[in-house]
Write a protein that holds these residues in place. Sequence first.
Motif, mmCIF file in Angstrom:
data_model
loop_
_atom_site.group_PDB
_atom_site.id
_atom_site.type_symbol
_atom_site.label_atom_id
_atom_site.label_comp_id
_atom_site.label_asym_id
_atom_site.label_seq_id
_atom_site.Cartn_x
_atom_site.Cartn_y
_atom_site.Cartn_z
ATOM 1 N N PRO A 366 71.612 14.213 10.165
ATOM 2 C CA PRO A 366 70.995 14.404 11.483
ATOM 3 C C PRO A 366 70.828 15.871 11.875
ATOM 4 O O PRO A 366 69.878 16.224 12.567
ATOM 5 C CB PRO A 366 71.937 13.666 12.437
ATOM 6 C CG PRO A 366 73.211 13.492 11.686
ATOM 7 C CD PRO A 366 72.856 13.432 10.245
ATOM 8 N N ALA A 367 71.735 16.739 11.452
ATOM 9 C CA ALA A 367 71.606 18.171 11.782
ATOM 10 C C ALA A 367 70.367 18.752 11.098
ATOM 11 O O ALA A 367 69.602 19.509 11.712
ATOM 12 C CB ALA A 367 72.860 18.929 11.357
ATOM 13 N N GLN A 370 67.289 17.402 12.874
ATOM 14 C CA GLN A 370 67.051 18.095 14.142
ATOM 15 C C GLN A 370 66.489 19.496 13.889
ATOM 16 O O GLN A 370 65.618 19.967 14.633
ATOM 17 C CB GLN A 370 68.349 18.177 14.958
ATOM 18 C CG GLN A 370 68.224 18.876 16.301
ATOM 19 C CD GLN A 370 67.185 18.246 17.225
ATOM 20 O OE1 GLN A 370 66.798 17.101 17.046
ATOM 21 N NE2 GLN A 370 66.722 19.005 18.195
ATOM 22 N N LEU A 598 72.909 11.929 23.121
ATOM 23 C CA LEU A 598 73.632 13.089 22.594
ATOM 24 C C LEU A 598 73.171 14.369 23.288
ATOM 25 O O LEU A 598 71.983 14.670 23.307
ATOM 26 C CB LEU A 598 73.390 13.171 21.087
ATOM 27 C CG LEU A 598 73.985 14.351 20.323
ATOM 28 C CD1 LEU A 598 75.494 14.357 20.437
ATOM 29 C CD2 LEU A 598 73.574 14.270 18.860
ATOM 30 N N GLN A 609 77.749 20.075 12.371
ATOM 31 C CA GLN A 609 77.635 19.098 11.293
ATOM 32 C C GLN A 609 78.822 18.139 11.302
ATOM 33 O O GLN A 609 78.679 16.952 11.025
ATOM 34 C CB GLN A 609 77.546 19.816 9.940
ATOM 35 C CG GLN A 609 77.303 18.880 8.756
ATOM 36 C CD GLN A 609 75.969 18.163 8.822
ATOM 37 O OE1 GLN A 609 74.962 18.762 9.125
ATOM 38 N NE2 GLN A 609 75.978 16.870 8.566
ATOM 39 N N TYR A 612 78.201 15.538 13.889
ATOM 40 C CA TYR A 612 77.194 14.597 13.397
ATOM 41 C C TYR A 612 77.811 13.652 12.361
ATOM 42 O O TYR A 612 77.531 12.454 12.346
ATOM 43 C CB TYR A 612 76.018 15.348 12.771
ATOM 44 C CG TYR A 612 75.055 15.952 13.763
ATOM 45 C CD1 TYR A 612 74.365 15.144 14.667
ATOM 46 C CD2 TYR A 612 74.806 17.325 13.790
ATOM 47 C CE1 TYR A 612 73.466 15.690 15.568
ATOM 48 C CE2 TYR A 612 73.904 17.874 14.694
ATOM 49 C CZ TYR A 612 73.236 17.057 15.576
ATOM 50 O OH TYR A 612 72.348 17.585 16.466
ATOM 51 N N ASP A 613 78.643 14.184 11.483
ATOM 52 C CA ASP A 613 79.298 13.348 10.465
ATOM 53 C C ASP A 613 80.142 12.257 11.117
ATOM 54 O O ASP A 613 80.144 11.103 10.680
ATOM 55 C CB ASP A 613 80.181 14.205 9.551
ATOM 56 C CG ASP A 613 79.366 15.101 8.626
ATOM 57 O OD1 ASP A 613 78.152 14.848 8.479
ATOM 58 O OD2 ASP A 613 79.938 16.061 8.076
#
Length: 647
Positions: A366-367, A370, A598, A609, A612-613
Amino acid sequence: MLNPRITAIIRELLKADTPLTSEYLARVLAVTSRTVRNDMKELEAIVEDFGASIKSIRGTGYQLLIHEDLTFRQFLLEIVEQENEKYDEIPTLPEDRIRYIIKRLILADEYCKLDDIADELYISRSTLQNDLKNVKHIFQRYGITLEKRPNFGLKVIGDEFKVRLCIYSYIFQKNENVLDLVNTDWLIYTKKDYAYIRKVIIDRINTHNISLSDISLNNLIVHIAIAFHRIRKEKYVSLFHSDLLELKREKQYQVAKEIVKELEKGLTVRFPESEIAFITIHLLGTKMVTELHLDESTIHEMIDNQIGSVVNKILESIDYELNLGIKDDKELYVAMCLHLKPAIHRYHYEINLPNPLLDEIKSNYPAAFQAAVIASLVLKHELEIDINENEIGYLAIHLGAAIENTKIGKKLKRCLIVCATGVGSARLLASKIHSKFTDKVEIVGTTDYYKLNKISLLNIDFIISTIPILTELSIPVIHVNTILGGGDFEKIETVLAGRSTQNLPYVKKELVFLQKEFETRDKVLNYLCRQLQSLGLVSEDFLESVFAREQLSPTSYGNFVAIPHPITPQTDSTFWTICTLKKPVDWGEKRVQFICLLSVEKNSTNDLQNMYDYLVDLIDDQQIVQRLLKCKTYPEFETVLSIKNKH
C-alpha cells in the motif's frame, strides 16, 4: 451435479477455523440468508453419504465435521473433477458474475436473453438485474451501451476500438493463462492461431532488436488475436485520416506492417490499413528499448528531457509527502523514465493495459501504491494526463522495488534513553542495549525525565525509559527495568520489527463506529468525515481529498474491507477511523462491510511501511474481520483486536 453455490459453501467451511453464520455466507455469495439456509439443508444430506456432517449451532453458525477422512477426500476430488469438466466459467462471487455477464454480452453475435444468462449462473432474474447495473456502469467507461429489444434481450453497441479494449480488459485481465480461452465456449482463437501469432511477433521483434517483457509480449499477442477474431466477424476499427498519417510516420508502423504481412499468409485473413495502424498503436504502448549492451550514458541519451524533468518532480513529491527515502535512487529514475514514454502513448490512444498484479500490489504494497498515486497527480499537473489504476499499479512496482532496496541498507534505529537513577545506571543500560542490538540500534544519548520536553525528537526513532512516561509523544516509548530482563528485550525487538507495543495502535475509542446502517459508499464517507471534522481532527478539504483518491482507484481490497484515505496526507498525526456496517455496500467492483478510514501524518518522518504491514495483516485475516463485523460495543471490538495483536 452439484450447484456451484454449494461447492462455494464447502470451500468456505473448509477454510474456516470457527463456525460460519448464514449471514456471513450470504455476504460472500451475494444471496439472501434464506437461500443459504436452504443450500445448507441440501448440503447436509449430501455430505452424510461421504463421511461428514454439518453441525448447526444456534447463534454461532455452521461447522463442517469430517468423520471419515479418506471418504471425504474422494468426495472433494469428485467436486474438483466436476468443476473442471463443466463449471470452470460459472462464478459464484458477485464480482466474478459481473465479469461473466460482460463476457457473455460482448462476445455474443446476436441478442442475449436475460433468462438464459440467469439460468447459466444459477441466480434469480432480480439478482441478475442488480448485477446488470454494475455491468452498465463498466460499459459506460468504454462508451458502450446495451440495446434492449423486447422478446430478444440485450445487445452490445459501441465503437469497435473501444469494444476491443473492453474485451481485452474484462476477458483477459483476470486470466493467468490466456490459452484458457481457446478451450471454452468463449472461443476467440485456437491454440494453433495463438502459437502462430506468437511466432510471427517474436520473429519481427528479434529482427528489429525490440525488447519486450513477457507481460508486454503476451498483451501484444492477445491484442492481435482479438483483432483477428473481430476481423473474421467483419468488425473493423476506424481511424481519422490525420491519426492514420501520424501513425505512418512512426517507426513502429513499419514493424506492424511486417507483422501483418506474415499474419495474412498463415491466418488467411486480410488486415486493412486501419488494422495495421491499430497494431502500431499497441507497439507504441510497449517499451521499445533495446537492452543489448547499453551503457548508462546511452540510456540517458534515450530519455526525453520533458519526461526526465517530470520524473524528478514525481520523486521529489513522493519524498515530500511520504518520506520514503527514494528521491536520489538513480536506478529508479531511469526505470520510471523508460516506463513513462510508452505509458503516455497508451494514455493518448486509450489503451487500458491489464495489470495482472494489481490486486496483489494494492493489498501487499500500500505504501508503494500510495506513492504511485502521488506520481499520477504530478503527471496530471505537468502533462494533463489522467492515468488509470492499472498504470498506477505498474508505477507502484518500480517504486515498491526502490522501497524494498532502502530496507536492505536500512540505517540503525536511533534511540534515546531516559533513566531516573543516575548516570551510572544510564550508562549500564546503554551498554547492555548496545551489546545486545549492535547492528540494529544507535544510542544517541541519555537524559533525565524532567529534561525530556527540551529535547527535539525529530531524528529519534524510539525512547527506552526506566520510568513510565505519561505524556503522549510522537515516537514509541518502551518502559523497561533498570537492569534489563528477558521481557524487556522482547519489547525492544517488537519495536525494531515495526510492531506496536500498544494493544490497539492507531485506534481510538471515539473513532470506532459499529453496526451502522448506510446504503452507499458515499454515505459512509460523508458520515466519517463529518465526525472527524466535528472533533477538529481534519479540515473541510479532507472529504474532497478522500473522494479524489477513490476516483483514481477504488480502495476496496476484498474480504469485505475498504481502506479509504485522502489522496495526499492531510493530518497532523496518523490514526484510523473504523466503521462496520450491518449490510455490505458496493465499493468499486467489490462489496464492503468493514471500513478503515486511514489518516496519515503530513510530512511524516516515521516508517509508515510498518503501519501498512500491520493493517494489511489485519484485513487479510478472514476470521478476525468476520468477528469484528459482529461486534456491537467498543469493549468487544477491543477484545477481538487484542487477540489479533497477540498473534
